[in-house]
Design a protein around this motif. Structure first.
Motif, PDB file in Angstrom:
ATOM      1  N   THR A 120       0.847  -1.199   0.000  1.00  0.00           N
ATOM      2  CA  THR A 120       0.000   0.000   0.000  1.00  0.00           C
ATOM      3  C   THR A 120       0.878   1.243   0.000  1.00  0.00           C
ATOM      4  O   THR A 120       2.099   1.173   0.056  1.00  0.00           O
ATOM      5  N   GLY A 121       0.205   2.399  -0.041  1.00  0.00           N
ATOM      6  CA  GLY A 121       0.913   3.660   0.048  1.00  0.00           C
ATOM      7  C   GLY A 121       1.434   4.147  -1.286  1.00  0.00           C
ATOM      8  O   GLY A 121       1.064   3.657  -2.361  1.00  0.00           O
ATOM      9  N   LEU A 122       2.322   5.130  -1.226  1.00  0.00           N
ATOM     10  CA  LEU A 122       2.863   5.774  -2.414  1.00  0.00           C
ATOM     11  C   LEU A 122       4.052   4.999  -2.974  1.00  0.00           C
ATOM     12  O   LEU A 122       4.712   4.248  -2.262  1.00  0.00           O
ATOM     13  N   ILE A 123       4.306   5.202  -4.255  1.00  0.00           N
ATOM     14  CA  ILE A 123       5.550   4.708  -4.855  1.00  0.00           C
ATOM     15  C   ILE A 123       6.662   5.661  -4.428  1.00  0.00           C
ATOM     16  O   ILE A 123       6.592   6.863  -4.704  1.00  0.00           O
ATOM     17  N   PRO A 124       7.696   5.168  -3.747  1.00  0.00           N
ATOM     18  CA  PRO A 124       8.741   6.085  -3.257  1.00  0.00           C
ATOM     19  C   PRO A 124       9.427   6.830  -4.403  1.00  0.00           C
ATOM     20  O   PRO A 124       9.802   6.229  -5.418  1.00  0.00           O
ATOM     21  N   GLU A 125       9.579   8.121  -4.247  1.00  0.00           N
ATOM     22  CA  GLU A 125      10.274   8.898  -5.265  1.00  0.00           C
ATOM     23  C   GLU A 125      11.750   8.517  -5.342  1.00  0.00           C
ATOM     24  O   GLU A 125      12.409   8.783  -6.351  1.00  0.00           O
ATOM     25  N   SER A 126      12.257   7.873  -4.295  1.00  0.00           N
ATOM     26  CA  SER A 126      13.669   7.476  -4.295  1.00  0.00           C
ATOM     27  C   SER A 126      13.982   6.487  -5.412  1.00  0.00           C
ATOM     28  O   SER A 126      15.133   6.366  -5.836  1.00  0.00           O
ATOM     29  N   LEU A 127      12.957   5.783  -5.917  1.00  0.00           N
ATOM     30  CA  LEU A 127      13.190   4.831  -7.005  1.00  0.00           C
ATOM     31  C   LEU A 127      13.618   5.537  -8.287  1.00  0.00           C
ATOM     32  O   LEU A 127      14.179   4.920  -9.185  1.00  0.00           O
ATOM     33  N   GLU A 128      13.343   6.848  -8.365  1.00  0.00           N
ATOM     34  CA  GLU A 128      13.775   7.613  -9.542  1.00  0.00           C
ATOM     35  C   GLU A 128      15.296   7.646  -9.657  1.00  0.00           C
ATOM     36  O   GLU A 128      15.839   7.872 -10.728  1.00  0.00           O
ATOM     37  N   ASN A 129      15.999   7.412  -8.540  1.00  0.00           N
ATOM     38  CA  ASN A 129      17.462   7.524  -8.522  1.00  0.00           C
ATOM     39  C   ASN A 129      18.163   6.299  -9.078  1.00  0.00           C
ATOM     40  O   ASN A 129      19.389   6.305  -9.231  1.00  0.00           O
TER      41      ASN A 129
END
Length: 1004
Positions: free
Chosen positions: A543-552
């Motif tokens: 659940t929850g948001l897709i972490p923006e950290s995966l953009e890195n």
């Protein structure tokens, strides 16, 4: 009298000037050496002693005769010399030994270097001797040893080398020589060593060498492109031979029985060739230490196995035995236990051996590698393997071993590879595996293991790959991992639960946690795994948001977060820009501010994000403040706010529509308009119950157009309505990236008042698999490559695995064939046409939910269906097996060549015959363009030399790997079309096997 006086005077003159003649000869050799020094580059100054003011016999690498100081030996091996081989070396007419070998740089990259030292290092790394062999070298009649190995010499071996009658050793290995080996070498009757391995030699090996060199002790031709058969009296021709290394060529025919007559043989390496027939007996080889026959087409039966292994009882020094990658069948005899106690490597992998693993293994206390993978062994893993304390590699994966995995691993302190996946092991994972502290690879995938993963496994600091997928493991993952070297971890398809912990493994490249019961949010720490290439968290309860950290994650190739409960806005940087490699389907609360992302990934359009509102607020306040100061801005501000309100209403409208922004209840008129009145030009294909058209739909809320596929049901057929209902009922209950996506349906009337039913689906621009296998224009370049065929097979297997094992109740397709496999713009396969699909009840007493008469397509229908059998997953497996074989043969199962059936035709063939019926376009494609090398599954068993090859050698290796891959895939197909349903593999097993084949061809 005058004549005698003249002769006397001449003799006196010669005696008086003898020292002048000697000096002249010396100066000739000296000048030749100085000329040699000027023509080569000497980065290490190894020739610094070669000075004009010193005696050349004292120079480095030079030895002279004591009487006349003529150069007899020149040894300049391993000096990193470079440049073209000088021709005037042939003028050193008194040479007995010439060694210019290994003038290729070997060493380590300096830990610290500046710019200029780096340039020097790069130059040094490419140092070697080039050019061709001078024909004049054939004039060196005193030459006994000639060694030019490990350089970059090119061209052919001069036929004049046949004049070197004193030659005892000729070493030209690891160069770039081409052409045929000259038959004149058969004149070298004193030759004892011939080393020509790792070049580009072609043609047949000269028979003159086979028959004229009885003194030969060492013969190595590995890694060339030589062909032909070995003569039947081979063993009689070489009575003194100790090393026979012919690996990685194209030798064929039967291995001569006479080979056992060469009783001094110590090493026999015939691997990676095309030998066929049965393995000869080796009764007389008492000195044999290494026997490598892998990667051929040798055959056997249980009785022949007994004779072969029994003959090796007479080889008490045997250390390496490899008969992998052949067509050996039957049981291994108990006489295996009588092999040499010195045995270190024992490999029978990639055959068709069955029965149980023989007893008596405890005798082999020196064994380091036990490789029995890719066979049909049954029974339990012998307990006595636990006594082999020196064991480093234990490979028994892809067999049918069963029972619990014995707790025997406490003694394996040297073990670094343990691969026992793809069997039928049950019970728990032994905790003693955690005592294998040197373990680098652990494979327990696709078994029936239960219980929790022992914490000790997560403390193996040297582990680089961990495969536990396809079991029934439960529990949660530990909060910490101590696997500092881990690169691959796949624990998908289990029953694991709990939160995904913070995984801090900097070298991790592949992480597979799919199809479990993980919950909670995706950890932000995953974005810190800088090396991550593949991440699969699909089919969980996240659940929850897709972490923006995966953009890195700049090296990310594939991200699969599908079928979870994720929500919020999809990030827009990094891997998310490469939309074809991101799978987010099945997360209904995800949205995007990009129309492209929305359409591509199947998410909705975000109305407005909180972040945007926060940015908009100060802008509005600033505008209001400016309006107070500048009254003239009021009107402009009013227009701006009006436009924003209108845009917001459009966003709201768009976000409320289903996928592809079409109305839920599309009308007959919409479809008629989209297909241009069902024009023939838009007809994509016809099926059993209707036709499929290409339709271009206008989106009412904007000017965009969307291309979709429309399946129009032919309601004149009696079963068409039931087919429509069955397909709707099936597709509304399934979600998978490899199943065709139905966007909406139409059940209405046409303009004449007749009933009209249609399904609107995702459009597949590359058509179906059938048209790709049989293109109308064979010259169009549309040939499906091996990797494309494998990927398509994996896609279809994945979809069928999902239908059979992850749907509740399971779903049977009942009409799997190439025409029902659609290909999107990225050549990803999608299974379509569920008109005959049915749900399987978990209650044996309950009948199937579908009332349709069981049908299918001729050639793909399982034999039990013809006898009135009920629909089952085994029937789909059979259809998939036929489809898989068809993909590699490129012949329909109804083709005349199969006579009775494809099943019987293919099942009766061995591997060599199979390669003859494989789609020759595929084989020819790789013969022409393959350049990649690939190593055998049995390590260190490929050749008599441990070095790597390049150029044509790499082509040969790659072609072997291509052929292995094709045969392995067809083996999977054969396992799916067994006549008895219970003997067929499940689609989960099939999917796992195909993934393994793909990893093999890619070298992962």
């Amino acid at each position: 009298m005058m004549i005698h006086i003249r002769n006397a005077l001449l003799l006196c003159f010669l005696l008086h000037n003898f020292h002048v003649i000697i000096c002249s000869s010396n100066n000739t050799d000296r000048d030749i050496l100085l000329s040699f020094k000027l023509q080569v580059t000497d980065p290490n100054n190894a020739l610094s002693s070669w000075r004009t003011d010193s005696n050349h016999c004292t120079w480095y690498g030079v030895n002279c005769s004591k009487v006349d100081e003529r150069v007899q030996s020149l040894n300049l091996s391993g000096l990193s010399l470079s440049g073209k081989l000088p021709f005037n070396l042939s003028n050193l007419t008194y040479l007995h030994s010439l060694d210019l070998s290994k003038n290729t740089f070997y060493g380590q990259i300096p830990f610290q270097f500046g710019y200029f030292s780096l340039l020097n290092f790069i130059k040094l790394a490419f140092n070697n001797l080039t050019g061709t062999l001078p024909q004049q070298l054939g004039q060196l009649h005193h030459l006994q040893s000639l060694d030019f190995s490990v350089n970059s010499l090119t061209g052919k071996i001069p036929s004049t080398f046949g004049n070197l009658f004193s030659l005892r050793s000729l070493a030209l290995a690891r160069n770039k020589f081409v052409g045929e080996i000259p038959s004149e070498l058969g004149n070298l009757h004193n030759l004892s060593q011939l080393q020509l391995s790792e070049n580009n030699f072609t043609g047949q090996f000269p028979t003159s060498i086979f028959f004229n060199l009885p003194s030969l002790v060492y013969l190595s031709l590995t890694k060339n492109n030589l062909s032909g058969e070995l003569p039947q009296n081979f063993g009689n021709a070489f009575p003194n031979l100790r090393t026979l290394a012919l690996a990685t060529n194209r030798f064929e025919g039967v291995i001569p029985k006479s080979i056992s007559n060469a009783s001094h043989l110590q090493i026999i390496d015939l691997s990676n060739n095309r030998f066929h027939g049965s393995i000869p007996l080796f009764n007389n080889l008492k000195n044999l230490t290494r026997l490598t026959l892998g990667n051929n087409s040798l055959t056997s039966t249980t009785s022949l196995n007994f004779q072969f292994f029994d003959s090796l009882r007479n080889s008490p020094r045997l250390e390496i035995l490899m008969v992998n990658d052949n067509n050996l069948a039957g049981d291994l005899p108990s006489s295996v236990a009588y092999l040499s106690g010195n045995l270190q490597q024992f490999c029978v992998a990639n055959n068709k051996l069955n029965g149980s693993i023989p007893k008596g293994m405890k005798k082999f206390q020196n064994l380091t590698s036990f490789s029995f993978e890719h066979n049909d062994f049954t029974g339990e893993l012998p307990l006595e393997l636990g006594t082999l304390k020196k064991l480093e590699r234990l490979l028994v994966y892809q067999n049918r071993l069963s029972g619990e995995i014995p707790d025997i691993f406490g003694n394996f302190t040297n073990m670094f590879v343990l691969e026992i996946g793809n069997n039928q092991f049950s019970g728990r994972i032994p905790t003693s595996i955690g005592q294998c502290k040197k373990l680098t690879s652990l494979d327990l995938e696709s078994n029936k293991l239960v219980g929790e993963i022992p914490e000790e496994i997560f403390q193996l600091s040297g582990l680089t790959s961990l495969y536990l997928q396809g079991n029934s493991l439960n529990g949660s993952l530990p909060p910490e991992f101590n696997m500092e070297q881990l690169e691959t971890m796949n624990i998908s398809n289990n029953q694991l639960s709990g939160y995904i912990p913070n995984i801090e493994l900097k070298g991790l490249k592949t992480l597979g946690l799919a199809r479990n019961k993980f919950n909670g949010t995706i950890p932000n720490s995953l974005g810190d795994l800088a090396s991550l290439v593949n991440l699969d968290l699909s089919s969980n309860n996240l659940t929850g948001l897709i972490p923006e950290s995966l953009e890195n994650l700049e090296y990310m190739v594939r991200l699969n977060l599908s079928f979870n409960n994720l929500e919020g806005e999809v990030p827009m940087k990094g891997v998310f820009l490469n939309l074809s490699q991101v799978d987010l389907q099945g997360n209904n609360k995800l949205c995007s501010i990009s129309n492209e992302v929305m359409h591509k990934l199947g998410v909705t359009l975000c109305v407005a994000s909180k972040n945007k509102k926060n940015i908009l607020l100060p802008i509005i306040l600033a505008c209001i403040g400016a309006a107070v100061l500048f009254t003239s801005m009021f009107y402009l501000l009013w227009l701006l706010m009006s436009q924003k309100k209108k845009h917001k209403e459009e966003k709201t409208s768009l976000s409320s529509t289903p996928l592809k922004v079409l109305p839920q209840n599309i009308s007959y008129g919409d479809i008629k308009l989209a297909t241009n009145n069902f024009a023939a030009a838009n007809l994509v294909g016809k099926g059993g119950f209707g036709s499929v058209y290409k339709g271009v739909f206008n989106i009412s809320t904007c000017e965009n157009q969307t291309t979709l596929a429309v399946k129009i049901l032919d309601l004149q057929q009696s079963k068409a309505s039931q087919s429509f209902s069955a397909e709707c009922e099936t597709l509304k209950n399934v979600r998978h990236r490899n199943l065709v996506k139905v966007i909406t349906s139409c059940s209405s009337t046409d303009y004449k008042g007749d009933d009209f039913k249609a399904l609107v689906m995702q459009f597949m621009p590359n058509g179906n698999l059938e048209t790709s296998l049989y293109p109308n224009d064979l010259e169009s370049g549309s040939l499906l490559t091996l990797l494309q065929r494998l990927n398509i097979a994996i896609d279809v297997a994945s979809a069928m695995d999902y239908l059979h094992h992850d749907c509740d109740p399971p779903i049977v397709h009942c009409d799997l064939k190439p025409a029902n496999v659609l290909l999107d713009e990225d050549m990803v396969a999608h299974v379509a046409d569920f008109g005959l699909a049915r749900f399987l009840s978990q209650n044996p007493a309950e009948k199937h939910s579908s009332t349709l008469e069981l049908k299918g397509s001729i050639g793909y229908i399982a034999p039990e269906y013809g006898l009135g059998g009920k629909a089952s997953t085994c029937g789909d497996v059979y259809s998939f097996g036929i489809l898989l074989l068809e993909m590699f043969i490129a012949k329909k199962p109804t083709d005349e060549m199969f006579k009775e059936s494809m099943n019987k035709f293919v099942s009766d063939m061995d591997e060599k015959q199979l390669l003859k019926v494989v789609d020759q376009r595929l084989i020819n494609h790789y013969y022409e363009y393959s350049t990649q090398d690939s190593s055998s599954d049995c390590h260190n068993g490929g050749s008599g030399d441990s070095s790597h090859s390049d150029g044509a050698d790499g082509n040969i290796h790659w072609m072997h790997k291509v052929e292995e891959c094709i045969i392995a895939a067809m083996r999977v197909g054969l396992s799916c079309i067994a006549h008895h349903p219970k003997e067929r593999w499940t689609m989960r097993e099939v999917s796992s096997k195909l993934h393994g084949i793909k990893r093999s061809i890619l070298g992962l």
